[in-house]
Write a protein that holds these residues in place. Structure first.
Motif, PDB file in Angstrom:
ATOM      1  N   TYR A 411      -6.493   6.942   6.849  1.00  0.00           N
ATOM      2  CA  TYR A 411      -7.180   5.696   6.504  1.00  0.00           C
ATOM      3  C   TYR A 411      -7.160   5.498   4.987  1.00  0.00           C
ATOM      4  CZ  TYR A 411      -9.383   5.823  11.198  1.00  0.00           C
ATOM      5  OH  TYR A 411      -9.643   5.847  12.546  1.00  0.00           O
ATOM      6  N   GLN A 412      -7.532   6.555   4.261  1.00  0.00           N
ATOM      7  CA  GLN A 412      -7.661   6.485   2.802  1.00  0.00           C
ATOM      8  C   GLN A 412      -6.295   6.517   2.121  1.00  0.00           C
ATOM      9  OE1 GLN A 412     -11.221   9.151   1.579  1.00  0.00           O
ATOM     10  NE2 GLN A 412     -10.748   9.788   3.682  1.00  0.00           N
ATOM     11  N   TYR A 413      -5.409   7.350   2.635  1.00  0.00           N
ATOM     12  CA  TYR A 413      -4.059   7.474   2.079  1.00  0.00           C
ATOM     13  C   TYR A 413      -3.309   6.143   2.188  1.00  0.00           C
ATOM     14  CZ  TYR A 413       0.690   9.426   1.528  1.00  0.00           C
ATOM     15  OH  TYR A 413       1.970   9.711   1.112  1.00  0.00           O
ATOM     16  N   GLY A 414      -3.412   5.479   3.363  1.00  0.00           N
ATOM     17  CA  GLY A 414      -2.734   4.202   3.558  1.00  0.00           C
ATOM     18  C   GLY A 414      -3.242   3.136   2.615  1.00  0.00           C
ATOM     19  N   ASN A 415      -4.566   3.114   2.390  1.00  0.00           N
ATOM     20  CA  ASN A 415      -5.132   2.134   1.462  1.00  0.00           C
ATOM     21  C   ASN A 415      -4.750   2.446   0.024  1.00  0.00           C
ATOM     22  OD1 ASN A 415      -6.911  -0.164   2.448  1.00  0.00           O
ATOM     23  ND2 ASN A 415      -7.593   1.509   3.783  1.00  0.00           N
ATOM     24  N   ALA A 416      -4.630   3.740  -0.306  1.00  0.00           N
ATOM     25  CA  ALA A 416      -4.199   4.104  -1.657  1.00  0.00           C
ATOM     26  C   ALA A 416      -2.763   3.656  -1.907  1.00  0.00           C
ATOM     27  CB  ALA A 416      -4.336   5.617  -1.853  1.00  0.00           C
ATOM     28  N   ALA A 417      -1.930   3.751  -0.877  1.00  0.00           N
ATOM     29  CA  ALA A 417      -0.542   3.293  -1.001  1.00  0.00           C
ATOM     30  C   ALA A 417      -0.476   1.769  -1.005  1.00  0.00           C
ATOM     31  CB  ALA A 417       0.288   3.862   0.140  1.00  0.00           C
ATOM     32  N   GLY A 418      -1.283   1.133  -0.172  1.00  0.00           N
ATOM     33  CA  GLY A 418      -1.287  -0.324  -0.093  1.00  0.00           C
ATOM     34  C   GLY A 418      -0.439  -0.834   1.055  1.00  0.00           C
ATOM     35  N   ILE A 419      -0.884  -1.917   1.682  1.00  0.00           N
ATOM     36  CA  ILE A 419      -0.164  -2.460   2.837  1.00  0.00           C
ATOM     37  C   ILE A 419       1.221  -2.958   2.455  1.00  0.00           C
ATOM     38  CG2 ILE A 419      -1.143  -4.784   2.586  1.00  0.00           C
ATOM     39  CD1 ILE A 419      -0.258  -2.884   5.866  1.00  0.00           C
ATOM     40  N   ASP A 420       1.390  -3.468   1.238  1.00  0.00           N
ATOM     41  CA  ASP A 420       2.720  -3.933   0.826  1.00  0.00           C
ATOM     42  C   ASP A 420       3.717  -2.782   0.784  1.00  0.00           C
ATOM     43  OD1 ASP A 420       1.833  -6.525   0.626  1.00  0.00           O
ATOM     44  OD2 ASP A 420       1.485  -6.447  -1.536  1.00  0.00           O
ATOM     45  N   ALA A 421       3.257  -1.632   0.286  1.00  0.00           N
ATOM     46  CA  ALA A 421       4.130  -0.457   0.229  1.00  0.00           C
ATOM     47  C   ALA A 421       4.489   0.014   1.639  1.00  0.00           C
ATOM     48  CB  ALA A 421       3.446   0.665  -0.548  1.00  0.00           C
ATOM     49  N   ILE A 422       3.519  -0.038   2.554  1.00  0.00           N
ATOM     50  CA  ILE A 422       3.776   0.357   3.941  1.00  0.00           C
ATOM     51  C   ILE A 422       4.786  -0.589   4.580  1.00  0.00           C
ATOM     52  CG2 ILE A 422       2.715   0.603   6.228  1.00  0.00           C
ATOM     53  CD1 ILE A 422       0.131   1.466   4.788  1.00  0.00           C
ATOM     54  N   ASP A 423       4.597  -1.889   4.344  1.00  0.00           N
ATOM     55  CA  ASP A 423       5.528  -2.865   4.915  1.00  0.00           C
ATOM     56  C   ASP A 423       6.927  -2.737   4.314  1.00  0.00           C
ATOM     57  OD1 ASP A 423       3.575  -3.812   6.541  1.00  0.00           O
ATOM     58  OD2 ASP A 423       3.265  -5.707   5.503  1.00  0.00           O
ATOM     59  N   ASN A 424       6.999  -2.470   3.014  1.00  0.00           N
ATOM     60  CA  ASN A 424       8.305  -2.284   2.375  1.00  0.00           C
ATOM     61  C   ASN A 424       9.041  -1.095   2.970  1.00  0.00           C
ATOM     62  OD1 ASN A 424       8.031  -4.484   0.675  1.00  0.00           O
ATOM     63  ND2 ASN A 424       7.177  -3.298  -1.020  1.00  0.00           N
ATOM     64  N   MET A 425       8.317   0.009   3.171  1.00  0.00           N
ATOM     65  CA  MET A 425       8.941   1.181   3.775  1.00  0.00           C
ATOM     66  C   MET A 425       9.359   0.871   5.206  1.00  0.00           C
ATOM     67  SD  MET A 425      10.113   4.168   3.446  1.00  0.00           S
ATOM     68  CE  MET A 425       9.501   4.414   1.758  1.00  0.00           C
ATOM     69  N   GLY A 426       8.518   0.112   5.919  1.00  0.00           N
ATOM     70  CA  GLY A 426       8.894  -0.298   7.266  1.00  0.00           C
ATOM     71  C   GLY A 426      10.181  -1.098   7.278  1.00  0.00           C
TER      72      GLY A 426
END
Length: 729
Positions: A411-426
């Motif tokens: 939960y905390q790690y994902g927010n630290a990375a940010g949703i944009d970073a998660i989507d970019n990696m996706g």
């Protein structure tokens, strides 16, 4: 002067005679020489019939040359309805008439009359067939409709005559104008239900080219692909039609063949599928009622196996499927027609692989976070699975969080990375988009984020809670087993994300290579995303700890003598009031030099560690046994039966190099329940459905069904097994 009149008359008569003779000679010249070829062709056309012979489709083979789809000969009884009607009219000075309502060119209804083909066939054809024991129940309404709409296309009365029936017909087919035996190629799915969701099925072509139809007295249509590879590769597989010229007598009955131009078989298609691995996975997955499995070569993206449970037998669709059988397939709650391997579901904690990479790219991979049993976001306390046991994980780092599948950490790690970073990696890994494999009905999945939310839920606003939920593979995120297998393959090989490849090459019947499907790279996480090899190794090591260390959630995924690395996942799902979780396991092996990446999805499982991990262990163990000479004997498989029963655990009774008591299966993630549930697309084309016999089509003394000995006798007539079909060679 009067004496000269008789001479004049004689002269005039001679002139008239000569003119008459000249006119006759001129007419003979015009008919025999000037128009001779045209009249000759017309006379020939009155005594001959041209019949189109259907094209023969190419075979579909696995990467080692094992034939998965071939052709066999089907001996059918066909009715040439115009000939039957014409002969009846000649014998009876007319035909029984049938009135029906039709629409004219202005769209107005009007009454029309036509020969009652049903009565004509019942009176002139069926008695003989009944006496020979060759009569079958049929749909009389469809017979009449066929005469209305398809006079050029023979009515297919009966299929797959056995040797005895064919002999009876050949010996007694005197005096039945318009009735004949034809031989046509039909599809044979060699191993039954195996790889059904990859291969698909065929059926009669929807609509023939009208100009092509006009070239023949009778047009025997081709079959065309209706789903999956058969549909996608239809233009590649189809061959070239042939022509048969038959002689007929004055009554219109065929009395012999004048000429045959044989059809040409289409090219063969070689897949990346390994039939031995496909068989292993199919057999293992039958221990559960609903699920999917994909095996990938992480070194090039080749799909080695793709399985969906439950399944169906594509042979059931040849030449057409009965209305009752089709209804049964569609009424089945477990949906055997669905290819779950390319449908999208909430990936649960397997999605943490992607989130881990996103955080590493953002520079938060070395941070630690405290799991106190959950995290508060707004008015919602989002639990970690361990909170159900009254515990917490405390302060941990990324590899440990992957091993324990700690929701609180992510939960905390994902927010630290940010949703944009998660989507970019996706995006780098192909999430939220179709992979492009040649299968019908592939779901793109969902890569949720602020932009996606605006387009799909304009009344909602993105929040830290949604990012937290996405980080554990819940909420709106959806992915297919194929997509998650490619994520596992990318981590396995150190960062190269290949596009999955299902077709390897296309080869002509003479062995000439027509095309070779290239290996394609979607992205390089080091060159394109800026990750380092050391960062990717952090994720690899975390997945290794999941399987190989005490407390890991996938201890039951171990394989004796082989290092396996993986990640479990369990996503909340409800079927009405019944908990029907989607459980996952993504893994690769061996750890140092990976040869296989595997993704398992099981619906209705208790946990990924207790259900999917042992399934992957069984599959990998049997695959590696091939290297030891333990090659499975390929046999035709019956359709895998579906079940809505929940699965607590899977145990194949094999030695696992760990004390089972030490295993701690991951519990269901406790984020916000997935709102999309799943994307389950259906095949793009419906099959040919055979109408049930009606009362008007019931026959007397119907012959009992007998084993079809002719299939085996003629199995090589349209492309038999080739050298290399035996996997033990």
């Amino acid at each position: 002067m009067l004496k000269s009149i008789p001479g004049l008359r004689l002269y005039a008569l001679a002139v008239i005679f000569l003119l008459a003779i000249g006119s006759l000679l001129g007419k003979l010249w015009y008919v025999q020489i000037a128009r001779g070829s045209q009249y000759s062709a017309k006379m020939k056309g009155q005594s001959q019939v041209t019949v189109r012979i259907p094209a023969v489709r190419g075979e579909i083979l696995d990467r080692n040359g094992i034939a998965l789809v071939q052709n066999r000969a089907s001996f059918d009884i066909n009715f040439y309805l115009p000939v039957i009607v014409h002969d009846y009219a000649m014998q009876h000075k007319g035909t029984p008439q049938l009135e029906y309502i039709a629409h004219n060119s202005r769209g107005m209804q009007e009454k029309r009359k036509e020969p009652d083909v049903r009565e004509i066939v019942k009176e002139t054809i069926l008695p003989t067939l009944e006496d020979l024991g060759l009569a079958h129940d049929y749909n009389s309404k469809q017979l009449q409709k066929h005469y209305q709409d398809n006079t050029e296309v023979p009515y297919n009365y009966a299929q797959d005559l056995d040797f005895e029936d064919m002999a009876k017909f050949s010996e007694n087919n005197v005096g039945l104008p318009g009735v004949g035996i034809t031989i046509k190629p039909v599809r044979n799915y060699v191993y039954g239900a195996m790889a059904a969701h990859v291969l698909g099925y065929v059926g009669a072509e929807k609509e023939a080219d009208k100009e092509e139809v006009k070239k023949y007295n009778y047009y025997q249509p081709d079959v065309e692909g209706k789903a999956q590879l058969e549909l996608y590769l239809n233009d590649t597989l189809k061959g070239t039609a042939g022509t048969k010229i038959e002689r007929k007598n004055a009554r219109g009955a065929v009395v012999g063949e004048a000429e045959i131009i044989a059809p040409k078989q289409g090219p063969n298609v070689y897949l990346t599928i390994d039939a031995r691995i496909q068989f292993i996975v199919e057999k293992a997955m039958r221990s559960v009622g609903r699920g999917a499995a994909v095996v990938i070569d992480p070194n090039n993206g080749d799909i080695l196996a793709m399985v969906s449970i439950p399944s169906y037998d594509p042979n059931q669709f040849i030449p057409s499927i009965s209305a009752q059988d089709w209804a049964n397939l569609n009424k089945d709650d477990t949906n055997p027609m669905l290819n779950r391997a390319i449908s999208a579901y909430a990936p649960g904690s397997t999605y943490k692989i992607l989130v881990a990479l996103a955080g590493l790219r953002q520079g938060v991979g070395n941070r630690t976070f405290n799991c106190g049993g959950g995290v508060q976001y707004g008015n919602t306390f989002m639990k970690c699975w361990i909170a159900e046991k009254g515990g917490s994980h405390g302060v941990i780092n990324l590899p440990t969080a992957m091993k324990l599948s700690c929701d609180g950490f992510f939960y905390q790690y994902g927010n630290a990375a940010g949703i944009d970073a998660i989507d970019n990696m996706g995006g780098f890994l192909g999430m939220g988009m179709k992979t492009g494999i040649p299968l019908s009905g592939e779901a793109p999945g969902v890569l949720p984020g602020p932009e996606w939310l605006v387009e799909n839920k304009p009344n909602e606003r993105w929040s830290a809670g949604l990012t937290a939920n996405t980080s554990i593979g819940q909420g709106d995120v959806l992915a297919s087993p194929l997509q998650m297998a490619m994520v596992g393959a990318t981590v396995a090989n150190g960062g190269i994300c290949y596009e999955p490849r299902l077709v390897e090459k296309v080869v002509a019947q003479d062995g000439t290579l027509i095309s070779q499907e290239p290996i394609k790279i979607r992205s390089d996480l080091i060159k394109d995303a800026g990750l380092t090899a050391e960062q990717i190794e952090v994720v690899r090591k975390g997945m290794w700890r999941v399987v190989n260390e005490e407390g890991g959630t996938a201890i039951r995924g171990r394989v004796k003598g082989i290092e396996v690395a993986g990640k479990t996942g369990t996503a909340q799902f409800w079927r009405g009031k019944i908990k029907d979780n989607h459980t996952w396991f993504v893994c690769f092996a061996p750890y140092k030099n990976p040869r296989f990446a595997v993704c398992i999805l099981i619906q209705g499982g208790k946990s990924g560690g207790g259900v999917c991990a042992p399934m992957a262990s069984k599959i990998l163990s049997d695959i590696f046994d091939i290297d030891k000479g333990k090659v499975p004997t390929l046999t035709a498989l019956e359709p895998a039966k579906g079940s809505m029963a929940l699965v607590d655990s899977v145990d194949f009774g094999r030695e696992i190099p760990a004390a089972m008591a030490a295993n701690r299966d991951e519990e269901t993630a406790h984020g916000i329940e997935n709102s999309n549930q799943s994307q389950q697309n259906k095949p793009e084309a419906a099959p040919n459905i055979r109408d049930e016999a009606d009362e008007g089509g019931k026959v007397k003394n119907r012959k009992q069904e007998k084993p079809n000995g002719l299939k085996g006798f003629f199995k090589n007539l349209f492309g038999g097994k080739k050298k290399g079909n035996n996997p033990n060679n």
